[in-house]
Design a protein around this motif. Structure first.
Motif, PDB file in Angstrom:
ATOM      1  N   LEU A   1      -5.674  24.984 -22.171  1.00 37.73           N
ATOM      2  CA  LEU A   1      -5.000  26.038 -21.397  1.00 37.73           C
ATOM      3  C   LEU A   1      -4.601  27.172 -22.331  1.00 37.73           C
ATOM      4  O   LEU A   1      -4.748  28.349 -22.011  1.00 37.73           O
ATOM      5  CB  LEU A   1      -3.779  25.476 -20.659  1.00 37.73           C
ATOM      6  N   ASN A   2      -4.097  26.813 -23.516  1.00 38.29           N
ATOM      7  CA  ASN A   2      -3.736  27.835 -24.507  1.00 38.29           C
ATOM      8  C   ASN A   2      -4.972  28.656 -24.879  1.00 38.29           C
ATOM      9  O   ASN A   2      -4.953  29.885 -24.812  1.00 38.29           O
ATOM     10  CB  ASN A   2      -3.183  27.208 -25.792  1.00 38.29           C
ATOM     11  N   SER A   3      -6.032  27.976 -25.276  1.00 39.66           N
ATOM     12  CA  SER A   3      -7.171  28.673 -25.878  1.00 39.66           C
ATOM     13  C   SER A   3      -8.096  29.321 -24.838  1.00 39.66           C
ATOM     14  O   SER A   3      -8.549  30.442 -25.036  1.00 39.66           O
ATOM     15  CB  SER A   3      -7.996  27.702 -26.732  1.00 39.66           C
ATOM     16  N   ASN A   4      -8.389  28.614 -23.769  1.00 40.79           N
ATOM     17  CA  ASN A   4      -9.304  29.183 -22.766  1.00 40.79           C
ATOM     18  C   ASN A   4      -8.604  30.201 -21.869  1.00 40.79           C
ATOM     19  O   ASN A   4      -9.083  31.306 -21.678  1.00 40.79           O
ATOM     20  CB  ASN A   4      -9.903  28.074 -21.888  1.00 40.79           C
ATOM     21  N   ALA A   5      -7.457  29.796 -21.318  1.00 45.75           N
ATOM     22  CA  ALA A   5      -6.790  30.661 -20.336  1.00 45.75           C
ATOM     23  C   ALA A   5      -5.697  31.519 -20.964  1.00 45.75           C
ATOM     24  O   ALA A   5      -5.074  32.310 -20.267  1.00 45.75           O
ATOM     25  CB  ALA A   5      -6.218  29.804 -19.205  1.00 45.75           C
ATOM     26  N   LYS A   6      -5.444  31.363 -22.267  1.00 46.11           N
ATOM     27  CA  LYS A   6      -4.348  32.072 -22.966  1.00 46.11           C
ATOM     28  C   LYS A   6      -3.044  31.839 -22.184  1.00 46.11           C
ATOM     29  O   LYS A   6      -2.309  32.753 -21.836  1.00 46.11           O
ATOM     30  CB  LYS A   6      -4.623  33.584 -23.124  1.00 46.11           C
ATOM     31  N   TYR A   7      -2.795  30.579 -21.902  1.00 46.91           N
ATOM     32  CA  TYR A   7      -1.761  30.161 -20.955  1.00 46.91           C
ATOM     33  C   TYR A   7      -0.799  29.208 -21.647  1.00 46.91           C
ATOM     34  O   TYR A   7      -1.233  28.361 -22.440  1.00 46.91           O
ATOM     35  CB  TYR A   7      -2.484  29.415 -19.841  1.00 46.91           C
ATOM     36  N   PRO A   8       0.492  29.279 -21.373  1.00 44.75           N
ATOM     37  CA  PRO A   8       1.414  28.334 -22.007  1.00 44.75           C
ATOM     38  C   PRO A   8       1.329  26.964 -21.334  1.00 44.75           C
ATOM     39  O   PRO A   8       1.007  26.868 -20.150  1.00 44.75           O
ATOM     40  CB  PRO A   8       2.794  28.964 -21.752  1.00 44.75           C
TER      41      PRO A   8
END
Ligand SMILES: O=P(O)(O)OC[C@H]1O[C@@H](O)[C@@H](O)[C@@H](O)[C@@H]1O
Length: 368
Positions: free
Chosen positions: A243-250
């Motif tokens: 989620l962090n790397s693909n979606a730039k999401y916390p």
């Protein structure tokens, strides 16, 4: 960046919004298992058993490469007769010595932390196994030390090559008799990944596509992702990282029973309650629980009670169950689902899943 679920069923967007090909890379997971297995067999990992079973296995790797060590430890299980430790840092601990096997894994073969640990392992006389691309600095260290090296054809981001980087570790573990040598295991895992790829394929509609459905669950929330066994916890950690790397999401990662001693308290906090009439979009917690068949009975009770607790507080909940029999199959099923979901989440937000500009910028800033 706004969340537009319609994008998930817009075939033109799914290909144009993914110029780096993260969806095709996830779909190649089964092929990566087979190729990784072949590469490991060709590298003659039986040579690792020359001095008998090591005292400990230390895996050195960062990010999308280091997770291979977590998968190895979960597959070996809690009954493993030796410690399996994954190190994500610059320094080998004092106890690592000549009777230990150090496995350095790197998709680029050029990650400074991993190279530092590999170099220290050689200096201490440890048995070294390198896993990475051919022609890399990691391969040079291994060659120089006459160590075993598995050259795998990594292309693009390491996280999109997880099985190429992981399978050689499982083969190495079988070579030193840490796990049974099961001839058909890798083919079973590959088939399970093919099945997931079919169910999650871009042309399959959101309502029946588990990858897209999970992305829709995760959208507009801060996910708190728990695993209910060591196997499920690896997949939970992988999902948080993806989620962090693909979606730039916390994303917040936890493992039961430990999460029941701290993170569960957030269910009473300011980000917990979801009120469909209030404008709290994107600011509420969603509890995602990854379940496994091999839970400790007390963890099963803890998981069920925590989910009840969350629902009573109107916290949104998603439950996911590992599929398959062997721990590697179970991890693969959950990881594949999460890989698709994190990629679809990116695409639903109009975010390109492949580049990680903040990571690149951070590396550039410290190299000056
Ligand atoms: O996987 P290697 O190449 O060793 O790099 C280690 C990690 O570095 C990070 O900054 C990211 O780029 C990760 O995706 C990557 O896995």
């Amino acid at each position: 960046m706004t969340w537009e679920p319609g994008r998930l069923d817009d075939q033109a967007h799914l290909s144009e919004g993914d110029p780096g090909g993260m969806l095709p890379a996830v779909a190649a997971s089964a092929a990566h298992v087979r190729t990784g297995h072949r590469a490991a067999v060709e590298a003659r990992l039986d040579r690792l058993a020359a001095n008998g079973r090591p005292r400990a296995i230390v895996v050195a790797g960062m990010g999308g490469s280091g997770i291979a060590g977590d998968i190895l430890a979960a597959v070996a299980g809690s009954g493993a007769p030796l410690p399996i430790v994954t190190l994500r840092s610059y320094q080998l601990p004092g106890w690592v010595g000549a009777t230990d096997l150090v496995i350095a894994v790197s998709g680029s073969g050029d990650t400074e932390e991993t190279l530092a640990l590999a170099t220290q392992a050689v200096r201490r006389g440890c048995t070294l196994l390198g896993v990475g691309p051919t022609g890399s600095p990691l391969e040079a260290i291994a060659v120089q030390a006459s160590a075993v090296y598995v050259a795998v054809p990594v292309s693009g981001q390491s996280r999109a090559n997880i099985w190429l980087l992981t399978i050689p570790l499982i083969v190495a573990a079988a070579a030193v008799r840490l796990v049974p040598d099961e001839a058909d295991l890798f083919e079973r895992v590959a088939r399970a990944l093919e099945d997931m790829a079919h169910r999650c394929r871009p042309s399959s509609d959101s309502f029946i596509n588990p990858g897209k459905s999970l992305a829709m669950d995760l959208a507009e929330s801060v996910p708190m992702i728990w695993g209910s066994s060591p196997v499920a916890a690896v997949a939970a950690y992988r999902l948080a990282c993806q989620l962090n790397s693909n979606a730039k999401y916390p994303a917040v990662y936890g493992e039961l029973p430990e999460a029941g001693h701290n993170q569960v308290a957030a269910l009473d906090g300011p980000l917990a309650e979801y009120d469909i009439f209030a404008d709290t979009t994107g600011r509420t917690v969603r509890l995602v629980v990854m379940r496994d068949v091999e839970e400790h009975p007390q963890v099963t009770r803890r998981r069920e009670a925590a989910l009840r607790l969350a629902r009573e507080r109107d916290v949104r909940v998603t439950e996911l169950a590992a599929e398959g029999v062997h721990p590697l199959e179970r991890i693969a099923s959950l990881i594949a689902l999460g890989d698709y979901a994190s990629t679809y989440l990116a695409l639903g937000y109009g975010v390109d899943p492949t580049p990680v500009s903040a990571i690149t910028e951070l590396k550039a800033r410290i190299s000056q």
